[in-house]
Structure formats: C-alpha cells, structure tokens
Design a protein around this motif. Structure first.
Motif, PDB file in Angstrom:
ATOM      1  N   GLU A  22      -9.290  18.999  98.896  1.00 49.26           N
ATOM      2  CA  GLU A  22      -8.763  19.816  99.993  1.00 49.26           C
ATOM      3  C   GLU A  22      -7.236  19.812  99.868  1.00 49.26           C
ATOM      4  OE1 GLU A  22      -8.847  22.257 103.161  1.00 49.26           O
ATOM      5  OE2 GLU A  22     -10.655  21.422 102.250  1.00 49.26           O
ATOM      6  N   PRO A  23      -6.572  20.976  99.799  1.00 50.00           N
ATOM      7  CA  PRO A  23      -5.129  21.012  99.535  1.00 50.00           C
ATOM      8  C   PRO A  23      -4.258  20.309 100.578  1.00 50.00           C
ATOM      9  CG  PRO A  23      -6.075  23.181  99.226  1.00 50.00           C
ATOM     10  CD  PRO A  23      -7.149  22.319  99.799  1.00 50.00           C
ATOM     11  N   LEU A  24      -4.614  20.356 101.863  1.00 49.43           N
ATOM     12  CA  LEU A  24      -3.751  19.797 102.905  1.00 49.43           C
ATOM     13  C   LEU A  24      -4.305  18.527 103.548  1.00 49.43           C
ATOM     14  CD1 LEU A  24      -2.543  23.018 104.739  1.00 49.43           C
ATOM     15  CD2 LEU A  24      -1.213  21.510 103.308  1.00 49.43           C
ATOM     16  N   ARG A  25      -5.204  17.826 102.900  1.00 51.40           N
ATOM     17  CA  ARG A  25      -5.791  16.645 103.522  1.00 51.40           C
ATOM     18  C   ARG A  25      -4.756  15.531 103.676  1.00 51.40           C
ATOM     19  NH1 ARG A  25      -7.448  12.065 100.819  1.00 51.40           N
ATOM     20  NH2 ARG A  25      -7.051  12.070  98.582  1.00 51.40           N
ATOM     21  N   SER A  26      -4.991  14.632 104.632  1.00 52.84           N
ATOM     22  CA  SER A  26      -4.110  13.473 104.817  1.00 52.84           C
ATOM     23  C   SER A  26      -4.375  12.474 103.701  1.00 52.84           C
ATOM     24  CB  SER A  26      -4.371  12.813 106.163  1.00 52.84           C
ATOM     25  OG  SER A  26      -4.045  13.682 107.203  1.00 52.84           O
ATOM     26  N   ARG A  27      -3.305  11.883 103.189  1.00 55.81           N
ATOM     27  CA  ARG A  27      -3.440  10.915 102.100  1.00 55.81           C
ATOM     28  C   ARG A  27      -2.786   9.597 102.509  1.00 55.81           C
ATOM     29  NH1 ARG A  27      -2.573  16.040 100.566  1.00 55.81           N
ATOM     30  NH2 ARG A  27      -4.030  16.869  99.056  1.00 55.81           N
ATOM     31  N   LYS A  28      -3.437   8.515 102.179  1.00 54.15           N
ATOM     32  CA  LYS A  28      -2.940   7.195 102.543  1.00 54.15           C
ATOM     33  C   LYS A  28      -1.765   6.809 101.641  1.00 54.15           C
ATOM     34  CE  LYS A  28      -4.594   2.491 103.191  1.00 54.15           C
ATOM     35  NZ  LYS A  28      -5.767   1.626 103.063  1.00 54.15           N
ATOM     36  N   ILE A  29      -0.735   6.236 102.251  1.00 57.09           N
ATOM     37  CA  ILE A  29       0.433   5.758 101.509  1.00 57.09           C
ATOM     38  C   ILE A  29       0.298   4.245 101.344  1.00 57.09           C
ATOM     39  CG2 ILE A  29       2.933   5.499 101.561  1.00 57.09           C
ATOM     40  CD1 ILE A  29       3.096   8.065 103.100  1.00 57.09           C
ATOM     41  N   LEU A  30       0.537   3.767 100.143  1.00 57.85           N
ATOM     42  CA  LEU A  30       0.387   2.350  99.832  1.00 57.85           C
ATOM     43  C   LEU A  30       1.719   1.625 100.017  1.00 57.85           C
ATOM     44  CD1 LEU A  30      -1.740   2.808  96.598  1.00 57.85           C
ATOM     45  CD2 LEU A  30      -2.553   2.301  98.904  1.00 57.85           C
ATOM     46  N   LEU A  31       1.770   0.781 101.022  1.00 57.32           N
ATOM     47  CA  LEU A  31       2.962  -0.017 101.326  1.00 57.32           C
ATOM     48  C   LEU A  31       2.536  -1.446 101.666  1.00 57.32           C
ATOM     49  CD1 LEU A  31       4.762   2.488 103.710  1.00 57.32           C
ATOM     50  CD2 LEU A  31       5.582   1.827 101.465  1.00 57.32           C
ATOM     51  N   HIS A  32       3.466  -2.387 101.588  1.00 59.38           N
ATOM     52  CA  HIS A  32       3.203  -3.754 102.025  1.00 59.38           C
ATOM     53  C   HIS A  32       3.198  -3.789 103.553  1.00 59.38           C
ATOM     54  CE1 HIS A  32       3.624  -5.448  98.008  1.00 59.38           C
ATOM     55  NE2 HIS A  32       4.667  -4.662  97.845  1.00 59.38           N
TER      56      HIS A  32
ATOM     57  N   TRP B 280       0.198   7.302 106.629  1.00 61.73           N
ATOM     58  CA  TRP B 280      -0.496   8.469 106.079  1.00 61.73           C
ATOM     59  C   TRP B 280       0.492   9.614 105.944  1.00 61.73           C
ATOM     60  CZ3 TRP B 280      -5.819   8.582 105.010  1.00 61.73           C
ATOM     61  CH2 TRP B 280      -6.514   7.437 105.396  1.00 61.73           C
ATOM     62  N   ILE B 281       0.386  10.371 104.854  1.00 59.57           N
ATOM     63  CA  ILE B 281       1.208  11.568 104.701  1.00 59.57           C
ATOM     64  C   ILE B 281       0.343  12.778 105.060  1.00 59.57           C
ATOM     65  CG2 ILE B 281       0.770  11.753 102.215  1.00 59.57           C
ATOM     66  CD1 ILE B 281       3.686  12.899 102.060  1.00 59.57           C
ATOM     67  N   ASN B 282       0.894  13.637 105.910  1.00 55.02           N
ATOM     68  CA  ASN B 282       0.178  14.808 106.405  1.00 55.02           C
ATOM     69  C   ASN B 282       0.902  16.078 105.958  1.00 55.02           C
ATOM     70  OD1 ASN B 282      -1.662  13.218 108.084  1.00 55.02           O
ATOM     71  ND2 ASN B 282       0.173  12.778 109.261  1.00 55.02           N
ATOM     72  N   ASN B 283       0.152  17.148 105.799  1.00 57.60           N
ATOM     73  CA  ASN B 283       0.677  18.481 105.437  1.00 57.60           C
ATOM     74  C   ASN B 283       1.328  18.546 104.062  1.00 57.60           C
ATOM     75  OD1 ASN B 283      -0.258  19.644 107.721  1.00 57.60           O
ATOM     76  ND2 ASN B 283       1.727  19.889 108.706  1.00 57.60           N
TER      77      ASN B 283
ATOM     78  N   LEU C  46       6.274  19.490  99.267  1.00 58.51           N
ATOM     79  CA  LEU C  46       6.560  18.546 100.347  1.00 58.51           C
ATOM     80  C   LEU C  46       7.225  19.213 101.547  1.00 58.51           C
ATOM     81  CD1 LEU C  46       8.060  15.599  98.255  1.00 58.51           C
ATOM     82  CD2 LEU C  46       5.779  15.740  99.225  1.00 58.51           C
ATOM     83  N   LYS C  47       7.353  20.518 101.526  1.00 52.88           N
ATOM     84  CA  LYS C  47       8.174  21.253 102.494  1.00 52.88           C
ATOM     85  C   LYS C  47       7.940  20.874 103.958  1.00 52.88           C
ATOM     86  CE  LYS C  47       9.178  26.008 103.755  1.00 52.88           C
ATOM     87  NZ  LYS C  47       8.718  27.359 103.539  1.00 52.88           N
ATOM     88  N   ASP C  48       6.737  20.978 104.466  1.00 51.40           N
ATOM     89  CA  ASP C  48       6.469  20.717 105.881  1.00 51.40           C
ATOM     90  C   ASP C  48       5.753  19.395 106.109  1.00 51.40           C
ATOM     91  OD1 ASP C  48       7.590  23.124 106.713  1.00 51.40           O
ATOM     92  OD2 ASP C  48       5.734  24.226 106.324  1.00 51.40           O
ATOM     93  N   SER C  49       5.785  18.502 105.137  1.00 49.37           N
ATOM     94  CA  SER C  49       5.030  17.260 105.256  1.00 49.37           C
ATOM     95  C   SER C  49       5.787  16.215 106.074  1.00 49.37           C
ATOM     96  CB  SER C  49       4.693  16.718 103.875  1.00 49.37           C
ATOM     97  OG  SER C  49       5.858  16.501 103.135  1.00 49.37           O
ATOM     98  N   TYR C  50       5.037  15.283 106.626  1.00 54.08           N
ATOM     99  CA  TYR C  50       5.611  14.195 107.405  1.00 54.08           C
ATOM    100  C   TYR C  50       4.711  12.973 107.272  1.00 54.08           C
ATOM    101  CZ  TYR C  50       2.058  15.460 110.856  1.00 54.08           C
ATOM    102  OH  TYR C  50       0.874  15.731 111.476  1.00 54.08           O
ATOM    103  N   VAL C  51       5.263  11.803 107.597  1.00 55.83           N
ATOM    104  CA  VAL C  51       4.526  10.554 107.509  1.00 55.83           C
ATOM    105  C   VAL C  51       4.194  10.093 108.917  1.00 55.83           C
ATOM    106  CG1 VAL C  51       4.609   8.144 106.754  1.00 55.83           C
ATOM    107  CG2 VAL C  51       5.638   9.915 105.348  1.00 55.83           C
ATOM    108  N   GLY C  52       2.929   9.755 109.139  1.00 56.48           N
ATOM    109  CA  GLY C  52       2.485   9.257 110.437  1.00 56.48           C
ATOM    110  C   GLY C  52       1.797   7.916 110.282  1.00 56.48           C
TER     111      GLY C  52
END
Length: 154
Positions: free
Chosen positions: A77-87, A59-62, A46-52
């Motif tokens: 893909e190791p660094l792909r953007s992944r969707k975060i599940l929230l209300h 979405w979580i990036n990096n 999670l070192k350089d990751s951020y939420v956009g």
C-alpha cells in the motif's frame, strides 16, 4: 548526514522552510520486500509525511512509496504507516520534545547506508510567516551579493 551514508533518495525540502530544525536522529524502518525495491529505485516521496507516536513506538505516516513495477499481487500500500526503529531512550527523548509547545518530528532525508534504508528525522519548531519571509529576504540578499561579486571578478 551521517558518515558512510550513500546517495540521498528523497529529501523533504519543505521541512527546512516550515520548521527550525534543532536536532536530527538517524533511524531505520520496517519495510516489505517491494517497498525496499521501490525505494532503491528512487520512487519515494517525503513531502507531506510526519512522525507520530503510538503505543510507545514511532511511526511515519503519509510517506509515499510508489508500487514496485514487477510487484504484482504482493505489492504494498503506497501510503501505509511504517514503523521507525529507534532505541527506547531515543523514543522517550522524542516524546519529551514533542510535549514542548510547538515542537514536532519531521522526516528530512531518506538514504541507503550499508545496504539499509535510513531515515533522517528532525525535531523542529514551526516557523511563523514573518520568520519565513525573513529567511527568504536573507537568501535573496546573499544571492545578490554573490551575483555582484561574481560579476566584478570577470
């Protein structure tokens, strides 16, 4: 961390150093089969990751998830953007907090809870250099006091 949470698989230690974390939220993620297998093996960073925010979704990036060893051609893909599940309410709160000056959303920890990979994200305000130095001074003073106290008891 939330009640019933399992072992911490990844932790963003730099986030506590760079931000004043004011609020935390537990969230799920949309993952592929090889990603969850790699996460359970502890191959996530999670070192350089951020939420956009994009199109009203988080979405979580990096976030680096290493390719699964037995994944062959179906690997991710190791660094792909992944969707975060929230209300929707949580997403609107996050968007409102990011619009405030100097606030950002940072991932803090990843862990397995009830068989699902969960991400602990925090709303934080960036620290200035003098805040970081002050924190280091306090930490060092606390360490010196504990060391002196331990030496006196023996």
């Amino acid at each position: 961390m939330a009640k019933g949470a399992g072992k911490v698989l990844a932790q963003n230690k730099k986030a506590g150093h760079d931000y004043f974390i004011e609020e935390t939220i537990e969230a799920g993620m949309v993952l592929t089969g090889t990603e969850i297998k790699a996460i359970r093996a502890g191959r996530v960073q999670l070192k350089d990751s951020y939420v956009g925010m994009r199109d009203g979704e988080a979405w979580i990036n990096n976030m680096h998830i290493s390719p699964f060893d037995q994944g062959n051609r179906f690997n991710h893909e190791p660094l792909r953007s992944r969707k975060i599940l929230l209300h929707k309410r949580q997403i609107s709160e996050l968007i409102g907090s990011v619009k405030r000056d100097g606030y950002t959303i940072v991932p803090l920890k990843m862990y397995i809870k009830d068989g699902y990979a969960k991400l602990l994200i925090g709303i934080g305000k960036g620290k200035k250099d003098y805040d970081k130095r002050d924190d280091l001074r306090k930490k060092e003073a606390k360490r010196d006091i504990e060391r002196a106290f331990k030496g006196r008891n023996q």
